[in-house]
Design a protein around this motif. Sequence first.
Motif, PDB file in Angstrom:
ATOM      1  N   SER A   7      31.619 -26.470  56.386  1.00  0.00           N
ATOM      2  CA  SER A   7      30.851 -27.217  55.422  1.00  0.00           C
ATOM      3  C   SER A   7      31.847 -27.357  54.277  1.00  0.00           C
ATOM      4  N   CYS A   8      32.508 -26.529  53.596  1.00  0.00           N
ATOM      5  CA  CYS A   8      33.395 -26.712  52.539  1.00  0.00           C
ATOM      6  C   CYS A   8      34.413 -27.538  52.685  1.00  0.00           C
ATOM      7  N   ASP A  32      35.434 -22.462  50.204  1.00  0.00           N
ATOM      8  CA  ASP A  32      35.701 -21.266  50.768  1.00  0.00           C
ATOM      9  C   ASP A  32      36.277 -22.088  52.004  1.00  0.00           C
ATOM     10  N   HIS A  48      29.573 -21.333  47.241  1.00  0.00           N
ATOM     11  CA  HIS A  48      30.404 -22.336  47.903  1.00  0.00           C
ATOM     12  C   HIS A  48      29.551 -23.501  48.234  1.00  0.00           C
ATOM     13  N   CYS A  57      35.099 -21.889  55.571  1.00  0.00           N
ATOM     14  CA  CYS A  57      33.700 -22.498  55.503  1.00  0.00           C
ATOM     15  C   CYS A  57      33.685 -24.083  56.093  1.00  0.00           C
TER      16      CYS A  57
END
Length: 105
Positions: free
Chosen positions: A23-24, A18, A66, A21
Amino acid sequence: ADLSRIGNGIPTIVQIHDPQCPSCRALQREARLALEQFNEGELQYLVANIRKDSGRALADKHKVEHVTLLLLDGNGRRIEVITGLTKSPYLEAAFRRHLARAKTG
């Protein structure tokens, strides 16, 4: 990323991603760092953006969310799933195991 490349004979890492995001994005940086340790063409790295139909469909097919890496063999069969933000040394080792499995096949 062109997800139609899955199953083209090259072991593949697909990030379920994503773009909004954090963290992504961090996982993507770590995965790319790990992939720098491999020769071009040994593994292919694709990004499945879950905000696009093709990315969401792939995530749904594999029942993952994700911040996930799918490790697929050259035929597109899922071999391993890595979930969560993971550092590049761990990913490099996981990618080496994945490549070794693909070669022994």
